[in-house]
Design an enzyme around this catalytic site. Structure first.
Site, PDB file in Angstrom:
ATOM      1  NE  ARG A   1      17.826  -0.011  -7.040  1.00  0.00           N
ATOM      2  CZ  ARG A   1      18.175   1.047  -6.310  1.00  0.00           C
ATOM      3  NH1 ARG A   1      19.316   1.042  -5.636  1.00  0.00           N
ATOM      4  NH2 ARG A   1      17.405   2.104  -6.256  1.00  0.00           N
TER       5      ARG A   1
ATOM      6  CE  LYS B   1      34.668 -12.484  11.552  1.00  0.00           C
ATOM      7  NZ  LYS B   1      34.458 -12.049  12.951  1.00  0.00           N
TER       8      LYS B   1
ATOM      9  CE  LYS C   1      40.728 -17.008  13.440  1.00  0.00           C
ATOM     10  NZ  LYS C   1      41.091 -15.610  13.769  1.00  0.00           N
TER      11      LYS C   1
ATOM     12  CD  GLU D   1      43.081 -15.724  17.153  1.00  0.00           C
ATOM     13  OE1 GLU D   1      42.502 -15.222  16.185  1.00  0.00           O
ATOM     14  OE2 GLU D   1      42.613 -16.635  17.859  1.00  0.00           O
TER      15      GLU D   1
ATOM     16  CG  ASP E   1      41.416 -12.902  19.643  1.00  0.00           C
ATOM     17  OD1 ASP E   1      40.797 -12.079  18.941  1.00  0.00           O
ATOM     18  OD2 ASP E   1      40.884 -13.902  20.146  1.00  0.00           O
TER      19      ASP E   1
END
Length: 300
Positions: free
Chosen positions: A106, A141, A173, A203, A224
Site C-alpha cells: 500500500r 499549494k 504579494k 504580484e 494576477d
C-alpha cells in the site's frame, strides 16, 4: 547541446519519506492481517501494472518501500520515472517473501499513484502550451510533508517548479504591498535585504501597478487574475519598458519575466500562454490531480 537530464530525488530524502510512511502504516503491531494468514517462508511474485495512460513518477519510492520492509525482496523496474506509458503497461516486477511484499504494497502504491497522477496531469497542461515559449509552473499549494516529492513529479510531467518555500525566493504579494506601503519600495527593500543571488517577484493586479514595479526592476512580475487581452497588453508594456522589438523580446536576458496566475484551468491555459507570458502558474497540477490507477497483481 547537452540533453536535459531527468529530475532525481536524493536517496536520503526518499528513504526518510518512505520510512515515515511505513511506520505510520505498520502502527504498533505490524501488519496483523498478513502475519496471521501468511507463513514466514511463503514466497510470491507480483507485477506493478498501469491501468490508465499516464506519466510514471515514484518508482524509487516504491522500490525502497519493499526494501525497507524486507531487504531480500527483488524489485525489477521495467520503466523509468518520466516515461509515458499506455494502459496495461507493466512497470515493475517484485518477488520474494510474501509477508514483506504484501506489507509494503500500500505504501508503494500510494506514492506511485499520487506522484504519477501529478506527473500525468502536469503533462496535460504542458502539452496544451507546448507550441508556445511559456512554461507551466506549480505553486506552494502542496500536501504538507510531500512538497519536494510533488514538485519532483511536476518536473517529470514537463512542468517547472516555482519556489520551494518561503526561504528560497521573494514573492511580494498584495498583502505585503498593503502593509509595506508601495510596490517599488517593497521590491527595492527585498533586493537590498536578500542580495543578488535571490530572485525577487512581485504580484500586481493591473497595468498601473506593473509600470510602477518595472521602475524597480524585479526579476519576475506575477500578473494576477488577468485575462488574455490584458496579458497581451502587459507583454507590450514590458517590451516598451525594456525598449525591445517583438523579434528580440522573448530571448532578451535583461528584461523582467512575466507570470500569469489565478484560476488557471486545462481549458484556459492555452489562451493565457499564447499571449507571450513566460510562465503560467497553477495549483491545479498538485492540488487537483487525480491519482493514476496502478495495481499490484500477484502472479503465483
Amino acid at each position: 547541446m547537452t540533453a536535459a537530464l531527468r529530475p532525481e530525488l536524493p536517496a536520503l530524502m526518499v528513504e526518510d519519506q518512505v520510512r515515515t510512511a511505513l511506520l505510520e502504516d505498520l502502527g504498533r503491531a505490524g501488519d496483523i492481517t498478513t502475519l496471521s494468514t501468511i507463513g514466514p517462508d511463503m514466497t510470491a511474485s507480483a507485477t506493478l501494472r498501469v491501468r490508465d495512460a499516464g506519466v510514471i513518477a515514484g518508482l524509487e519510492l516504491a522500490r525502497v518501500a519493499f526494501r525497507l520492509v524486507d531487504p531480500s525482496i527483488r524489485f525489477e523496474p521495467l520503466a523509468a520515472d518520466g516515461d509515458r506509458v499506455a494502459p496495461g503497461t507493466d512497470i515493475a516486477r517484485i518477488s520474494g517473501r510474501a509477508r514483506g511484499l504484501l506489507s509494503a504494497e500500500r505504501v508503494a502504491l500510494n506514492f506511485l499513484m499520487h506522484l504519477s497522477g501529478i506527473a500525468t496531469y502536469t503533462a496535460k497542461f504542458a502539452d496544451e502550451i507546448a507550441h508556445t515559449t511559456a512554461k507551466v509552473c506549480c505553486t506552494r499549494k502542496t500536501i504538507p510533508g510531500l512538497r519536494a516529492l510533488e514538485k519532483y513529479a511536476v518536473r517529470l510531467g514537463g512542468g517547472s517548479n516555482h519556489r520551494y518555500g518561503l526561504d528560497d525566493a521573494v514573492l511580494i504579494k498584495d498583502n505585503h504591498i498593503a502593509v509595506s506601503g508601495g510596490v517599488a519600495g517593497a521590491i527595492r527593500a527585498a533586493s537590498t535585504y536578500c542580495g543578488h543571488l535571490v530572485k525577487v517577484e512581485v504580484e500586481v493586479d493591473g497595468l498601473a501597478q506593473m509600470r510602477e514595479a518595472l521602475t524597480a526592476a524585479p526579476d519576475v512580475i506575477l500578473l494576477d487574475n488577468m485575462g488574455p487581452e490584458l496579458l497581451r497588453e502587459a507583454v507590450t508594456v514590458n517590451a516598451e519598458h525594456w525598449r525591445l522589438s517583438p523579434a528580440d523580446y522573448a530571448a532578451d536576458p535583461r528584461r523582467t519575466r512575466l507570470e500569469a496566475s489565478g484560476n488557471v484551468k486545462l481549458d484556459t491555459i492555452r489562451a493565457l500562454a499564447e499571449t507571450g507570458v513566460d510562465y503560467v502558474s497553477t495549483s491545479k497540477i498538485t492540488m487537483a490531480a487525480p491519482t493514476l490507477d496502478i495495481g499490484l497483481d500477484v502472479t503465483i
